[in-house]
Design a protein around this motif. Structure first.
Motif, PDB file in Angstrom:
ATOM      1  N   ALA A  44      45.339  43.875  29.123  1.00  0.00           N
ATOM      2  CA  ALA A  44      46.680  43.321  28.948  1.00  0.00           C
ATOM      3  C   ALA A  44      46.588  42.077  28.068  1.00  0.00           C
ATOM      4  CB  ALA A  44      47.290  42.973  30.298  1.00  0.00           C
ATOM      5  N   LEU A  45      47.557  41.950  27.130  1.00  0.00           N
ATOM      6  CA  LEU A  45      47.697  40.725  26.349  1.00  0.00           C
ATOM      7  C   LEU A  45      48.884  39.965  26.922  1.00  0.00           C
ATOM      8  CD1 LEU A  45      47.148  42.094  22.702  1.00  0.00           C
ATOM      9  CD2 LEU A  45      45.499  40.968  24.201  1.00  0.00           C
ATOM     10  N   ILE A  46      48.643  38.694  27.277  1.00  0.00           N
ATOM     11  CA  ILE A  46      49.634  37.939  28.045  1.00  0.00           C
ATOM     12  C   ILE A  46      49.867  36.592  27.374  1.00  0.00           C
ATOM     13  CG2 ILE A  46      50.207  37.035  30.342  1.00  0.00           C
ATOM     14  CD1 ILE A  46      48.000  38.910  31.416  1.00  0.00           C
ATOM     15  N   GLN A  47      51.132  36.210  27.318  1.00  0.00           N
ATOM     16  CA  GLN A  47      51.469  34.882  26.808  1.00  0.00           C
ATOM     17  C   GLN A  47      51.194  33.837  27.883  1.00  0.00           C
ATOM     18  OE1 GLN A  47      55.495  34.892  25.301  1.00  0.00           O
ATOM     19  NE2 GLN A  47      55.143  36.681  23.986  1.00  0.00           N
ATOM     20  N   LYS A  48      51.141  32.567  27.468  1.00  0.00           N
ATOM     21  CA  LYS A  48      50.756  31.528  28.418  1.00  0.00           C
ATOM     22  C   LYS A  48      51.769  31.353  29.553  1.00  0.00           C
ATOM     23  CE  LYS A  48      52.617  27.607  25.768  1.00  0.00           C
ATOM     24  NZ  LYS A  48      52.246  26.346  25.086  1.00  0.00           N
ATOM     25  N   TYR A  75      59.073  43.745  36.275  1.00  0.00           N
ATOM     26  CA  TYR A  75      58.191  42.590  36.458  1.00  0.00           C
ATOM     27  C   TYR A  75      58.127  41.742  35.198  1.00  0.00           C
ATOM     28  CZ  TYR A  75      56.466  45.442  40.372  1.00  0.00           C
ATOM     29  OH  TYR A  75      56.382  46.201  41.500  1.00  0.00           O
ATOM     30  N   ASP A  76      57.874  40.451  35.394  1.00  0.00           N
ATOM     31  CA  ASP A  76      57.657  39.562  34.255  1.00  0.00           C
ATOM     32  C   ASP A  76      56.170  39.483  33.909  1.00  0.00           C
ATOM     33  OD1 ASP A  76      60.324  38.888  33.878  1.00  0.00           O
ATOM     34  OD2 ASP A  76      60.233  37.384  35.474  1.00  0.00           O
ATOM     35  N   CYS A  77      55.326  39.529  34.946  1.00  0.00           N
ATOM     36  CA  CYS A  77      53.880  39.415  34.703  1.00  0.00           C
ATOM     37  C   CYS A  77      53.130  40.377  35.631  1.00  0.00           C
ATOM     38  CB  CYS A  77      53.403  37.982  34.918  1.00  0.00           C
ATOM     39  SG  CYS A  77      53.714  37.358  36.594  1.00  0.00           S
ATOM     40  N   ILE A  78      51.869  40.600  35.323  1.00  0.00           N
ATOM     41  CA  ILE A  78      51.065  41.543  36.113  1.00  0.00           C
ATOM     42  C   ILE A  78      50.847  41.045  37.539  1.00  0.00           C
ATOM     43  CG2 ILE A  78      48.730  42.485  36.344  1.00  0.00           C
ATOM     44  CD1 ILE A  78      48.666  43.011  33.429  1.00  0.00           C
ATOM     45  N   CYS A  79      50.681  39.738  37.728  1.00  0.00           N
ATOM     46  CA  CYS A  79      50.376  39.248  39.082  1.00  0.00           C
ATOM     47  C   CYS A  79      51.521  39.475  40.057  1.00  0.00           C
ATOM     48  CB  CYS A  79      49.955  37.784  39.056  1.00  0.00           C
ATOM     49  SG  CYS A  79      51.093  36.677  38.220  1.00  0.00           S
ATOM     50  N   ASP A  80      52.743  39.847  39.520  1.00  0.00           N
ATOM     51  CA  ASP A  80      53.822  40.253  40.433  1.00  0.00           C
ATOM     52  C   ASP A  80      53.458  41.524  41.187  1.00  0.00           C
ATOM     53  OD1 ASP A  80      55.708  38.259  40.141  1.00  0.00           O
ATOM     54  OD2 ASP A  80      56.552  39.127  38.320  1.00  0.00           O
ATOM     55  N   MET A  81      52.498  42.287  40.655  1.00  0.00           N
ATOM     56  CA  MET A  81      52.101  43.551  41.277  1.00  0.00           C
ATOM     57  C   MET A  81      51.016  43.379  42.346  1.00  0.00           C
ATOM     58  SD  MET A  81      51.881  45.969  37.888  1.00  0.00           S
ATOM     59  CE  MET A  81      51.354  47.373  38.857  1.00  0.00           C
ATOM     60  N   TYR A  82      50.482  42.177  42.512  1.00  0.00           N
ATOM     61  CA  TYR A  82      49.386  41.957  43.449  1.00  0.00           C
ATOM     62  C   TYR A  82      49.841  42.167  44.892  1.00  0.00           C
ATOM     63  CZ  TYR A  82      46.798  39.746  39.589  1.00  0.00           C
ATOM     64  OH  TYR A  82      46.155  39.490  38.399  1.00  0.00           O
ATOM     65  N   VAL A  83      48.998  42.810  45.670  1.00  0.00           N
ATOM     66  CA  VAL A  83      49.266  43.031  47.093  1.00  0.00           C
ATOM     67  C   VAL A  83      48.045  42.540  47.881  1.00  0.00           C
ATOM     68  CG1 VAL A  83      50.765  45.008  46.680  1.00  0.00           C
ATOM     69  CG2 VAL A  83      48.304  45.368  47.031  1.00  0.00           C
ATOM     70  N   ASP A  84      48.198  42.503  49.225  1.00  0.00           N
ATOM     71  CA  ASP A  84      47.026  42.182  50.047  1.00  0.00           C
ATOM     72  C   ASP A  84      46.258  43.473  50.360  1.00  0.00           C
ATOM     73  OD1 ASP A  84      48.378  43.478  52.100  1.00  0.00           O
ATOM     74  OD2 ASP A  84      49.014  41.622  53.089  1.00  0.00           O
ATOM     75  N   SER A  85      45.171  43.374  51.117  1.00  0.00           N
ATOM     76  CA  SER A  85      44.315  44.546  51.349  1.00  0.00           C
ATOM     77  C   SER A  85      45.028  45.653  52.117  1.00  0.00           C
ATOM     78  CB  SER A  85      43.053  44.128  52.116  1.00  0.00           C
ATOM     79  OG  SER A  85      43.400  43.510  53.350  1.00  0.00           O
ATOM     80  N   SER A  86      46.131  45.303  52.795  1.00  0.00           N
ATOM     81  CA  SER A  86      46.880  46.323  53.538  1.00  0.00           C
ATOM     82  C   SER A  86      47.978  46.966  52.696  1.00  0.00           C
ATOM     83  CB  SER A  86      47.506  45.704  54.791  1.00  0.00           C
ATOM     84  OG  SER A  86      48.493  44.748  54.437  1.00  0.00           O
ATOM     85  N   GLY A  87      48.228  46.407  51.469  1.00  0.00           N
ATOM     86  CA  GLY A  87      49.257  46.967  50.588  1.00  0.00           C
ATOM     87  C   GLY A  87      50.549  46.189  50.593  1.00  0.00           C
ATOM     88  N   LYS A  88      50.611  45.075  51.322  1.00  0.00           N
ATOM     89  CA  LYS A  88      51.831  44.269  51.378  1.00  0.00           C
ATOM     90  C   LYS A  88      51.892  43.367  50.151  1.00  0.00           C
ATOM     91  CE  LYS A  88      54.252  40.920  54.293  1.00  0.00           C
ATOM     92  NZ  LYS A  88      54.182  40.111  55.530  1.00  0.00           N
ATOM     93  N   SER A  89      53.087  43.326  49.498  1.00  0.00           N
ATOM     94  CA  SER A  89      53.250  42.568  48.264  1.00  0.00           C
ATOM     95  C   SER A  89      53.079  41.069  48.516  1.00  0.00           C
ATOM     96  CB  SER A  89      54.627  42.835  47.663  1.00  0.00           C
ATOM     97  OG  SER A  89      54.829  42.040  46.511  1.00  0.00           O
TER      98      SER A  89
END
Length: 769
Positions: A44-48, A75-89
């Motif tokens: 991914a190429l991401i702006q600051k 989503y605005d950025c990829i880290c919006d997709m991060y979840v915990d190990s159980s799958g909770k956003s």
């Protein structure tokens, strides 16, 4: 979109040579995107400010988006997709500004969880790098590598390690519990009156149990080392004592194989050093055991401790075990320290063993700050060595000199040995006086060393005084002394430390007799133990020192007992029915009459994390199973100011040194030597009286019938019984009869038997009063 391939020309002779139209930005971008789309990782190429500018093909194959437009609509950025190990956003902050994460660094590495198309949790390693595009725009490239399978394998491996550790701990507990009963009661049985055949059976049981326990301990140590849970414990160590004790453990098997066995300790080594004595002995024992195993009959093994360097506070010592056995090939020398490894498969079949000894030894030496070195040549033997640094002890441990209270030792001159012995003792600052012969004895010194067995026997009989302690160094004398104050050494050249230890042990026995015998009268102990064998064993050990005991068999009962009665000490088994020892301890320390009572864990769970848990919940200490009587007694001595009974108070009560005082002194001495209570000693004494009376009666009969065979057997029987009870005068008379009968010189033995009858009457009179 323009096809990048239209803008470059492939050289047919060299397909690797590619020409690109660098003046066309669109062509350059298309070329770059084409490369990124063919990567196996997500890019991914991401702006600051966190906004995504480009996602490669792998991203859309992995996640549930058709294109960039659909992604940016959600989503605005990829880290919006991060979840915990159980799958909770878990997402990210409202403002994702990447510059905030790159303080003093050009790279950022993270491990994150994300949901794929199938809503399955994937694990990614995210590496983000800051790129300089122009002076106004910051751009970041993130590479997301799927490590899900790797992480699953890692978790499975860690779970397997935990499962293995739990299995080993449980196995250790299951084996140690019955082993505790076997070893404990074998020790008690050793203190009983047994014939030689029964002693042999007991010895076999004890050695077999110790061998099995050694295997269990090796497996447990290997597990601790593997999990980095083994710790070094520094204590004051006397190498002249500890290594001689270790040496003596191996002498029976080396004699059986006719192996020349030598212990050589540098006399410049300080008497007490601060080191891990337990693990040092374990390493050397492993090395010696291997040396014996792989050395043929008639071979040679040398244990050596050499001083390499010394300062005011520190000594550097090289320990080595050398043999002239089968040796180890160069190809196998590196692998020999691996777990479960031996020279070859036939080694296990021929010599036995777990293949753990050298691996454990190498790990222990490494923990002590050193490395095991190996020099070996096939068929010529091996030498294992390591070098340790140790501080000199600043504690007040008794040295040989201070134990002797600066008195001197008398040495009767011998052309071969006397100079060697005086030089040896002078290294410990022990004063010696060399005499021309026994007629020059000085009564101010009670320790005498001489070098001929016949002269030693004659001197012992002529002195007829128990206050003298005679040591005979004679390499050609094999028989053991039946007298407590006459000791023989037939291996001084092989193990000079034997002399050091015989003198030290004699002083300890004398101090035990002349000072105090500890009694714990008035101490009440609560025992929580569900195993009946361990209940009985603890009762016997504590009963020997006058301790009152109450025994319960589960955690609920121990808690109820602790609520209604105050105890001085609680022994707590951990694995019990109804309520385990940990829960019972917590409840006792929260609400009972024993909130301040020391609670000692007694269990086969001996891993470091188990012991840490016991201390964390408030237990005083821990004793591992199988335990020895000395473990219990050492704990009692640490905890209580004990009542004491002066063993010699009966003798000193009356200024007259009469025969009854002599008898009492012998019985007190037997009590110390055999480590038995006065009550048990008196029962043994009563049994001895009946045995002696029957022996004397049978002796008179054998004498009248000139039956020397029977007389010899009776004298031998009486000698064995009297030496156990420390009746040295009876032992001496019985030995004299035995020697005269054996020499068959036609002497009459009636006077000696009458003398025994007189002594018996005094003993019977003492017993009645």
């Amino acid at each position: 979109m323009k096809n990048v391939t239209d803008t470059y020309n492939a050289d047919e002779k060299n397909n690797a040579h590619i020409q690109i139209d660098t003046k066309d930005p669109t062509a350059m971008a298309e070329y770059l995107y084409n490369i990124l789309d063919n990567l196996e990782s997500i890019v991914a190429l991401i702006q600051k400010n966190g906004q995504v500018e480009y996602l490669n093909k792998k991203f859309f194959e992995t996640f549930d988006f058709r294109d960039m437009e659909e992604f940016l609509s959600k989503y605005d950025c990829i880290c919006d997709m991060y979840v915990d190990s159980s799958g909770k956003s878990i997402g990210c902050d409202d403002e994702c500004h990447l510059d905030d994460f790159f303080v003093g660094s050009e790279n950022l590495t993270q491990q994150v969880y994300m949901l794929d198309k199938k809503s399955e949790v994937l694990t990614f390693n995210v590496n983000t790098k800051k790129m300089s595009v122009d002076s106004t725009q910051g751009l970041y490239i993130s590479t997301l590598t799927d490590i899900t399978n790797f992480e699953k394998a890692r978790i499975v491996a860690e779970e397997a390690i935990v499962a293995k550790s739990n299995f080993i701990a449980n196995m250790s507990h299951e084996i140690r519990t019955p082993m505790n009963g076997i070893i404990g009661f074998t020790e008690l049985l050793e203190g009983c009156k047994l014939n030689s055949k029964q002693h042999g059976y007991v010895d076999i049981i004890k050695k077999s149990a110790e061998m099995l326990l050694d295997v269990v301990n090796k497996i447990l140590d290997f597990s601790k080392i593997e999990n980095k849970k083994l710790e070094i414990e520094l204590t004051d160590v006397n190498l002249f004592q500890e290594m001689q004790h270790l040496y003596m453990n191996f002498t029976p098997v080396t004699k059986k194989k006719n192996i020349s066995f030598i212990l050589d300790i540098d006399l410049e080594i300080y008497e007490y050093l601060v080191m891990d004595g337990y693990h040092l002995k374990q390493v050397i024992s492993n090395l010696v055991n291997n040396a014996i195993k792989f050395t043929q009959e008639g071979g040679k093994i040398t244990i050596k401790a050499s001083l390499m360097k010394s300062s005011n506070r520190v000594q550097t010592i090289r320990f080595s075990v050398k043999d002239n056995g089968v040796g180890i090939s160069k190809e196998r020398q590196e692998k020999i320290f691996e777990a479960f490894s031996q020279e070859d498969n036939s080694t296990t079949r021929k010599f036995g063993g777990t293949g753990l000894g050298l691996s454990i030894s190498a790990s222990l030496v490494k923990l002590m700050g050193a490395k095991i070195e190996l020099k070996s040549e096939k068929y010529l033997g091996s030498e294992f060595s390591f070098v340790l640094r140790a501080n000199k002890s600043i504690g007040k441990q008794p040295t040989l000199q201070t134990s002797l209270q600066d008195s001197f030792i008398q040495v009767i001159y011998d052309s071969e040995y006397s100079d060697m012995v005086t030089t040896y003792l002078s290294k410990f600052n022990v004063h010696t006086h060399t005499l021309k012969d026994k007629n020059d004895l000085n009564k101010e010194s009670r320790i005498i060393i001489l070098f001929n067995a016949q002269e030693a026997n004659a001197l012992y009989k002529s002195l007829n005084d128990e206050s003298y302690f005679i040591i005979c160094i004679d390499a050609y004398y094999e028989n053991l002394s039946n007298y407590s104050n006459l000791k023989y050494i037939n291996s001084f050249q092989e193990c000079p430390s034997t002399l050091y230890n015989i003198i030290f042990e004699h002083i300890k026995v004398e101090e035990s007799l002349s000072n105090e015998l500890m009694r714990f009268t008035g101490i009440n102990v609560l025992i929580a133990e569900d195993n009946e064998v361990n209940q009985m064993l603890l009762y016997e050990i504590l009963n020997k020192v006058d301790i009152q005991t109450t025994i319960v068999d589960n955690g609920e009962k121990v808690f109820n007992e602790a609520k209604v009665r105050k105890y001085d000490l609680i022994f707590m088994d951990i694995n019990m029915p109804e309520m385990d020892g940990i829960k019972a301890t917590k409840k006792i320390l929260e609400d009972s009459l024993n909130i301040s009572t020391p609670i000692v864990a007694m269990t086969s769970n001996v891993l470091e994390n188990d012991i840490a848990i016991y201390k964390e919940i408030g237990m005083h200490s821990h004793i591992g199973k199988p335990f020895h009587a000395r473990d219990i007694l050492t704990l009692l001595n640490e905890l209580f100011n004990v009542d004491v009974e002066d063993i010699q108070n009966t003798i000193e009560r009356d200024a007259k040194y009469n025969e009854h005082d002599e008898i009492q002194k012998c019985l007190d001495k037997a009590s110390v030597v055999l480590e038995l209570s006065d009550d048990i000693i008196m029962k043994l004494f009563e049994k001895f009286l009946s045995t002696m009376a029957q022996v004397i009666k049978d002796m008179f009969k054998a004498q009248s019938e000139n039956n020397n065979t029977t007389l010899l057997l009776l004298a031998h029987k009486l000698k064995g019984a009297s030496s156990s009870m420390c009746f040295d005068e009876i032992t001496k008379i019985a030995t004299d009869i035995q020697e005269r009968v054996h020499n068959d010189n036609g002497e009459d033995h009636a006077s000696s038997i009458l003398e025994l009858s007189k002594i018996l009457r005094n003993l019977e009179d003492f017993a009645q009063n």
